[in-house]
Design a protein around this motif. Structure first.
Motif, mmCIF file in Angstrom:
data_model
loop_
_atom_site.group_PDB
_atom_site.id
_atom_site.type_symbol
_atom_site.label_atom_id
_atom_site.label_comp_id
_atom_site.label_asym_id
_atom_site.label_seq_id
_atom_site.Cartn_x
_atom_site.Cartn_y
_atom_site.Cartn_z
ATOM 1 N N VAL A 419 28.966 21.712 -4.661
ATOM 2 C CA VAL A 419 30.180 21.243 -4.014
ATOM 3 C C VAL A 419 30.367 19.768 -4.332
ATOM 4 O O VAL A 419 29.399 19.041 -4.572
ATOM 5 C CB VAL A 419 30.117 21.453 -2.479
ATOM 6 C CG1 VAL A 419 30.064 22.937 -2.156
ATOM 7 C CG2 VAL A 419 28.928 20.740 -1.882
ATOM 8 N N SER A 420 31.609 19.363 -4.370
ATOM 9 C CA SER A 420 31.867 17.941 -4.552
ATOM 10 C C SER A 420 31.446 17.204 -3.291
ATOM 11 O O SER A 420 31.464 17.762 -2.191
ATOM 12 C CB SER A 420 33.349 17.705 -4.836
ATOM 13 O OG SER A 420 34.135 18.182 -3.760
ATOM 14 N N ASN A 421 31.074 15.962 -3.453
ATOM 15 C CA ASN A 421 30.584 15.186 -2.327
ATOM 16 C C ASN A 421 31.662 15.102 -1.243
ATOM 17 O O ASN A 421 32.749 14.570 -1.483
ATOM 18 C CB ASN A 421 30.208 13.775 -2.794
ATOM 19 C CG ASN A 421 29.402 13.016 -1.767
ATOM 20 O OD1 ASN A 421 29.545 13.226 -0.568
ATOM 21 N ND2 ASN A 421 28.559 12.110 -2.238
ATOM 22 N N PRO A 422 31.391 15.620 -0.038
ATOM 23 C CA PRO A 422 32.417 15.580 1.010
ATOM 24 C C PRO A 422 32.772 14.170 1.448
ATOM 25 O O PRO A 422 33.775 13.966 2.124
ATOM 26 C CB PRO A 422 31.780 16.382 2.148
ATOM 27 C CG PRO A 422 30.325 16.320 1.908
ATOM 28 C CD PRO A 422 30.159 16.282 0.427
ATOM 29 N N LYS A 431 31.058 9.488 -5.320
ATOM 30 C CA LYS A 431 31.012 10.611 -6.261
ATOM 31 C C LYS A 431 29.992 10.405 -7.376
ATOM 32 O O LYS A 431 29.680 11.334 -8.121
ATOM 33 C CB LYS A 431 32.398 10.820 -6.870
ATOM 34 C CG LYS A 431 33.448 11.234 -5.840
ATOM 35 C CD LYS A 431 34.800 11.499 -6.482
ATOM 36 C CE LYS A 431 35.818 11.939 -5.424
ATOM 37 N NZ LYS A 431 37.153 12.216 -6.019
#
Length: 963
Positions: A419-422, A431
């Motif tokens: 997952v992309s960094n929240p 990021k």
């Protein structure tokens, strides 16, 4: 023969069952209560025996004995009023609950440690002496259990043995497990137990005794109470007040009988079942591969109980992990970990494999509740090389025998990048993750925290029906194509699974299959340092304390030599003299040692109470060391004797030991009498085994040890001047394999500590210390010392220390100044060319907040670098200390070398809690990532702060049996 014995036992059991049936009230009928007020002072055991003599046909239930005193009634009345005021503050009517609460009497009950009269006669200290206004009630044997809830609808259940709290509650509320978290079990004796009931926290439950009361609030009750009342606090107060009532009879007038529901227990097969109920157990908190509680590669939100210390060793090709974790609080865990990477060399010319050092920390943010998971935040490799660095946020929730975890990881736990960094919405910087500085390490690079890609991880832990066996399955968030030092591993599966076999509470054996193709084996050792101390079976038998009778005739003679001998036997103290003045007796104690100051005073007072004349009302202790008055304490003899010869109501149990203010009246008077003075022997000699260890990453290993034998020699030149030395012979060690850190990052500071291999292997016989010390006390709060000689294994010289420590103050301040020269490797009487000035100003603060002791020192270190050291520790009530420190100086990272700055954690354990005989020694172990030259302090022969510790308030509260 065995068959005949069994037959006899069965017949006796059947006969006793018939007698029991004859004398237990049948069905759910009323219980007979017999009550009386004292006409003369007597022991409770004598009064209870009268009940048996009065009516032998009744099966009296001594477990439900209620001893009431006037002195306890005001506090109990306040509890009752607080409960009623809370109910009146709620908008909705609570008529039923209010009515029966109003009808409950204020009894003044004192909870008894034991109630069997014969047992009490054998244990006078548990047997109260009843006053003229005391009352006692003893019920007949009951056959029911009350279940009371926050809606005020009482329910009475027929008693059955070997049934849990849940069984009784479910008989009245079949769907209880869906709505309740806890219940309070009030046993007939008055003991209160908070028992988990919910599906999320089942555990081994106690069995209610006949006549017990169970209080709980279900979901509906909570909703009503929470409108204006703290439901949990209300339930705690309710349980306290119910514990004062004793056994409530079935036809108790406090309840409206037409509203009382009568129930039988459900058959076991018909009970409402939820996962884990039938074999519910305490949640098993087991270690992950990295030492912190978790599954295999991934952590969970769980924490070990406060006071636990654990060591985990894991073999997972090509890694070997060694983790030391400490739990100073149930919400904080920290520790050190070493990782040996067997397929990478430590340096180009090293035969040793690569060693990585890291410091880990984890904080619990939320504690688990019925609908709320446990939530923890952790950082791996804080201030290390960053090879295994990562951050994580993880939640755990229990459902019976299953404990599930789900987390989000960054760094090593999130390399998969699912997952992309929240946190990317906050800034683009989140990021990207900067590569770790592997070459030097030691920097706390907050700029990398929670940066870069992230991944989910999680898993399930299952407690099998066989209690020692725990099964764990996890989903790994790591990417094994990006391992440290350019390692690339084949990963056939992201699921890791395996078994943990719990040999006992100390040892866990671990076996797992990870990456889908690699076997992991490991062991975890966990010690509960706050558990009960080892029974002192080798100590002399304790002295029974008789009540203090001032009317007795004066003792004609006392053999004070024998008395002093007993005091020294029970305390390991040296009594210099005993003086008598009026009604006081004062003992002068020299060099008092031991971690449990108050307990030693109590043992000495037991001897003095036995032998001293009855005219003596005060026992005074003056503690001196090297001519300085360190502390004084006074014992009220009457209060001491009362507290140890009978059970007292809590409000009547006043402290017997106080500060030594009463000594101010102990001045030379006409009636001053020296009753004993011991001839002073200036020499002292103590021979003992020695042990040294270093857990420290280096080019050749990580654990180094030394075993030997040593002799402590002392001679008092005067009352304030002492000569002392320590001679040692090394028998076994492995320091000949020790090497310093990699040459590429060796550092450029003077070699004040990193030559320890030379110091520890140059000679089997050495003289670690040989000093002369002089002490002065400048007023009550000012202490001063000068010293010189062979101060420590590496340095000799001279110095001075000043300490300002006001009496009863939590703050102290000290300064030490030293001129030293480096010693020869043989640790005898030769010196090398290097010399240095070193010293520090130190502020000590006993914060009073959660047992935290803080110290900050500023000054110049042995290598000439200047800076500060901060030391934080938690000192538990039994003397166990868990702490950590770090030092920052003006030495650059290049000058310092690998590690960048000095830091470490340490553990101190009094021998007394481990050995079967009382001891004054302490085990001290420190765990440092590396031994470096920067930030190195001189080890002075005496610290005045430690020297004066007996003057602190903490000294009196430290006890081996503090639970």
């Amino acid at each position: 023969m065995k068959f005949l014995q069994c037959l006899i036992i069965l017949c006796c059991f059947a006969l006793s069952g018939k007698l029991f049936a004859d004398h237990v009230p049948s069905d759910l009928q009323a219980i007979t209560l017999t009550e009386g007020h004292m006409t003369s002072e007597k022991r409770l055991s004598e009064y209870l025996l009268q009940f048996q003599e009065k009516d032998p046909s009744v099966f009296w239930y001594f477990e439900g004995t209620v001893w009431g005193t006037l002195i306890e009634k005001p506090a109990q009345r306040r509890i009752k009023n607080d409960l009623l005021n809370s109910l009146q503050s709620i908008e909705s009517k609570h008529n039923l609950l209010e009515k029966w609460l109003e009808r409950m009497p204020v009894t003044g009950r004192v909870v008894l440690s034991a109630s069997d009269p014969r047992y009490l006669q054998a244990k006078p200290a548990l047997d109260p002496i009843l006053g003229l206004h005391d009352s006692v009630s003893v019920p007949a044997y009951p056959n029911h259990v009350w279940v009371l809830d926050a809606r005020g609808s009482p329910c009475v259940v027929r008693f059955e043995a070997m049934r849990t709290v849940s069984d009784f509650v479910q008989a009245c509320y079949p769907n209880m497990s869906l709505y309740s978290e806890f219940a309070y079990l009030i046993q007939p004796r008055g003991e209160i137990l908070k028992v988990p009931l919910g599906v999320w926290n089942p555990s081994v439950q106690p069995y209610p005794a006949p006549g017990a009361t169970i209080w709980f609030h279900d979901k509906n009750g909570v909703q009503v109470l929470e409108k204006g009342v703290d439901a949990e606090h209300f339930s705690e107060l309710m349980a306290q007040f119910l514990s004062t009532q004793g056994v409530l009879p079935i036809n108790a007038g406090i309840f409206s009988q037409n509203l009382v529901r009568q129930r039988d227990l459900l058959p076991p097969t018909a009970s409402v079942w939820y996962p884990g109920q039938s074999r519910a157990t305490k949640l098993a908190v087991t270690a992950s591969d990295f030492g912190t509680p978790g599954l295999w590669q991934t952590p969970s939100a769980r924490m070990r109980p406060a006071g636990q210390f654990s060591y985990t060793h894991v073999l997972l090709d090509p890694y070997r992990f060694y983790s030391v974790m400490m739990q100073p609080y149930d919400w904080l865990e920290y520790g050190l970990r070493y990782a040996a990477i067997d397929n990478r060399p430590y340096c180009p010319n090293c035969s040793q494999t690569y060693k990585d050092k890291s410091f880990d920390i984890k904080l619990r943010l939320l504690k688990e509740k019925a609908w709320q998971p446990e939530l923890s935040l952790g950082v791996k490799d804080l201030g290390g090389t960053g090879l295994f660095a990562g951050e994580y946020l993880v939640a755990s929730k229990r459902f019976g025998d299953f404990d599930m975890s789900l987390g989000l990881g960054w760094g090593y736990n999130g390399l998969r990048g699912d997952v992309s960094n929240p946190l990317g919405f906050l800034s683009e910087q989140f990021k990207q993750r900067v590569e770790a500085n592997v070459g030097r390490g030691g920097q706390v690079d907050t700029g990398r925290f929670f940066r870069g890609p992230s991944a989910f991880f999680g898993g399930i832990q299952y407690q099998t029906p066989w209690q020692p066996l725990v099964v764990k399955l996890e989903y790994d968030g790591n990417d094994y194509q990006k391992e440290p030092l350019n390692n690339v591993f084949l990963q056939k599966s992201r699921f890791n699974y395996g078994l943990t076999y719990r040999v006992n509470s100390f040892v866990d054996l671990r076996l797992a299959r990870e990456r889908g193709n690699t076997t992991m084996v490991g062991i975890s050792l966990t010690a509960d340092l706050l558990g009960p101390p080892t029974q002192k079976i080798l100590d002399p038998a304790p002295i029974a304390v008789e009540p203090f009778a001032v009317s007795r005739l004066e003792k004609s003679t006392t053999n004070w030599r024998s008395t002093v001998g007993d005091i020294e036997k029970y305390t390991d103290w040296r009594v210099r003299k005993i003086e008598k003045s009026g009604r006081q007796l004062k003992l002068s104690i020299d060099q008092a040692t031991g971690p449990y100051y108050a307990e030693q005073i109590e043992r000495a007072s037991a001897v003095l109470h036995r032998d001293a004349p009855d005219s003596i009302h005060w026992l005074a202790y003056e503690f001196k060391d090297m001519g300085m008055g360190i502390a004084s304490r006074v014992v009220d003899r009457e209060a001491f004797a009362r507290a140890r010869s009978q059970l007292l109501p809590p409000k009547d149990n006043r402290p017997a030991i106080s500060e030594g203010a009463a000594l101010s009246s102990f001045s030379p008077q006409a009636d001053l009498q020296m009753v004993y003075e011991q001839q002073h022997n200036p020499w002292s000699l103590k021979i003992q085994p020695t042990y040294r260890q270093i857990i420290n990453g280096g080019a050749s290993g990580f654990f180094f040890y030394e075993l030997g034998v040593g002799a402590h020699l002392g001679y008092e030149l005067s009352s304030k001047t002492r000569f002392s030395g320590f001679l040692k012979y090394r028998v076994f060690d492995n320091f000949d394999t020790y090497q310093t850190a990699r040459a590429t990052t060796e550092g450029t500071l003077p070699k004040v500590r990193t030559q320890l291999r030379n110091y520890y292997t140059a000679s089997h016989f050495n003289v670690p210390t040989l000093t002369v010390q002089h002490f002065e006390q400048l007023g009550k709060s000012h202490y001063f010392s000068v010293y010189g000689g062979l101060l420590e294994s590496f340095f000799g010289g001279f110095g001075t220390e000043y300490l300002y420590r006001p009496q009863k103050s939590s703050v102290a301040f000290g300064i030490d100044l030293n001129r030293v020269r480096q010693r020869g490797f043989e640790q005898r009487f030769t010196f090398m060319d290097y010399s240095a000035n070193t010293g520090h100003a130190t502020l000590y603060w006993d914060t009073g907040f959660q047992d935290i002791l803080a110290a900050m020192s500023v000054g110049q270190y042995l290598a000439g670098d200047r800076g500060f050291t901060i030391d934080l520790s938690r000192v538990f009530r039994n003397g166990v200390t868990m702490g950590g420190f770090f030092t920052r100086t003006n030495a650059s990272a290049q000058e310092f070398g690998e590690g960048s700055f000095d830091k470490g954690v340490y553990l101190a354990i009094p021998f007394d809690i481990l050995l079967p005989r009382s001891s004054s020694g302490t085990i001290y172990s420190s765990f440092q990532p590396l031994t470096r030259d920067g930030g190195a302090k001189l080890v002075r022969p005496v610290s005045l702060y430690d020297f004066t510790e007996k003057s602190s308030a903490r000294a009196m509260s430290t006890r081996s049996n503090f639970h």
